[in-house]
Scaffold this motif. Structure first.
Motif, PDB file in Angstrom:
ATOM      1  N   GLN A 108       0.889  -1.295  -0.069  1.00 18.16           N
ATOM      2  CA  GLN A 108      -0.040  -0.068  -0.029  1.00 18.16           C
ATOM      3  C   GLN A 108       0.815   1.212  -0.072  1.00 18.16           C
ATOM      4  OE1 GLN A 108      -2.492  -0.154   3.440  1.00 18.16           O
ATOM      5  NE2 GLN A 108      -3.750  -1.729   2.543  1.00 18.16           N
ATOM      6  N   TYR A 109       0.634   2.354  -0.895  1.00 13.67           N
ATOM      7  CA  TYR A 109       1.230   3.440  -0.938  1.00 13.67           C
ATOM      8  C   TYR A 109       0.850   4.454   0.255  1.00 13.67           C
ATOM      9  CZ  TYR A 109       2.692   7.942  -2.224  1.00 13.67           C
ATOM     10  OH  TYR A 109       3.065   9.500  -1.972  1.00 13.67           O
ATOM     11  N   TRP A 110       1.826   4.860   1.008  1.00 13.06           N
ATOM     12  CA  TRP A 110       1.825   6.078   1.911  1.00 13.06           C
ATOM     13  C   TRP A 110       2.407   7.325   1.725  1.00 13.06           C
ATOM     14  CZ3 TRP A 110      -1.017   6.054   6.605  1.00 13.06           C
ATOM     15  CH2 TRP A 110      -1.683   4.970   6.940  1.00 13.06           C
TER      16      TRP A 110
END
Length: 327
Positions: free
Chosen positions: A312-314
């Motif tokens: 997941q991109y943060w």
């Protein structure tokens, strides 16, 4: 130690950190991965070799060329996500000649080899931020209207009183030389076509922030990314006349300040119409005045083994192991 989803079991400074799942954690779904070994491998070539041999499950911040080659090889999964609320830019010190002259800034903006930078420096792993044909979206980053047009750049420079160009320095952070150096070489070559002789100034990474924050560099490339994904958050730090350390251009504009403050006030009380008009206002002013020239929107690139999923991109662009799975 730790009260999160994982706890540090042991670590060796500069070598590795071992984290085990915290089975008492109640802040969300229990992570699937029981143990994470985070190894610090300074050499990008060694990190790539570990991935290709299957000795590492995931890695990021490799050179773009490596990500393209790894994706073409097909043995790993490659994920590329545009940075949120940030972009590299060419900054111009608008408090001193010659970049206090709007037509000089416009000339530079038309001289930048935007697509060549994306193709030759980023190997295609970047989103263009030039050549917009309509009104910008109410977001950030968004594309500006400038394109590479050497004839137009020469005309603007002549109108600004510099028909034969001038000399300046073009500075960059040597700590990120993989991108910055070829980028600056391409900009230097393109500026030379309109008579601007730019001497490249390589500043060591350890002193880059200090030199940048003096706000004396005439021309430089830098990157800023706001952690909160709101355009007014970015603009307050980078364009507002309060002149924070991120307003590296020494830019002052009452119109800009009014629009930024209007967006912040409207966001606080949910006035959408005022918010939208304020965001449009400060985007228009930024692209009219061009104190900094957005170059491209970079990608956060991650390479994973085929049996790893859940990435997941943060906004901080670091790995969140809670949702990841292996097998």
């Amino acid at each position: 130690a730790g009260a999160g989803a994982d706890k540090v079991s042991r670590g060796t400074a500069g070598t590795e950190v071992v984290m085990d799942r915290n089975d008492d954690w109640g802040g969300g779904p229990m992570p699937k991965i029981k143990r994470i070994i985070w190894r610090m491998v300074p050499s990008a070539g060694n990190r790539r070799a570990l991935l290709e041999r299957g000795d590492a499950d995931i890695s990021y911040e490799l050179p773009n060329k490596d990500f393209v080659e790894l994706k073409d090889a097909g043995k790993l999964n490659i994920t590329s996500v545009p940075f949120s609320n940030g972009c590299p830019y060419l900054g111009l010190n608008v408090s001193k000649p010659p970049f206090d002259n709007l037509k000089v800034r416009q000339a530079v903006a038309h001289a930048i080899p935007y697509q060549k930078i994306i193709d030759a420096v980023l190997f295609g792993l970047g989103k263009p931020l030039h050549g917009a044909t309509g009104a910008p979206d109410l977001a950030w980053p968004v594309a500006h209207k400038f394109t590479t047009d050497i004839a137009k750049a020469k005309q603007l420079l002549a109108e600004a009183g510099h028909p034969n160009g001038f000399e300046t320095t073009l500075s960059f952070d040597l700590g990120f030389a993989t991108i910055n150096e070829p980028l600056c070489v391409l900009v230097q070559e393109s500026l030379a076509q309109i008579g601007i002789k730019a001497q490249i100034n390589k500043i060591p990474g350890a002193t880059w922030r200090t030199e940048l924050n003096k706000k004396t560099l005439p021309l430089y490339t830098n990157v800023f990314s706001g952690w909160l994904d709101y355009p007014e958050y970015f603009f307050f730090g980078c364009y507002h006349g309060a002149n924070s350390i991120f307003n590296t251009m020494n830019y002052q504009s009452k119109a800009m300040d009014t629009f930024i403050e209007g967006a912040r006030d409207a966001a606080a009380v949910g006035e959408k119409a005022k918010y939208d008009s304020s965001v449009k206002g400060f985007l228009d002013v930024a692209f009219d005045d061009m104190p900094r020239i957005p170059l491209f929107q970079p990608y956060s690139n991650v390479a994973m083994q085929k049996n790893v999923s859940g990435y997941q991109y943060w906004f901080h662009r670091r790995l969140d192991y809670r949702a990841m799975m292996k097998g």
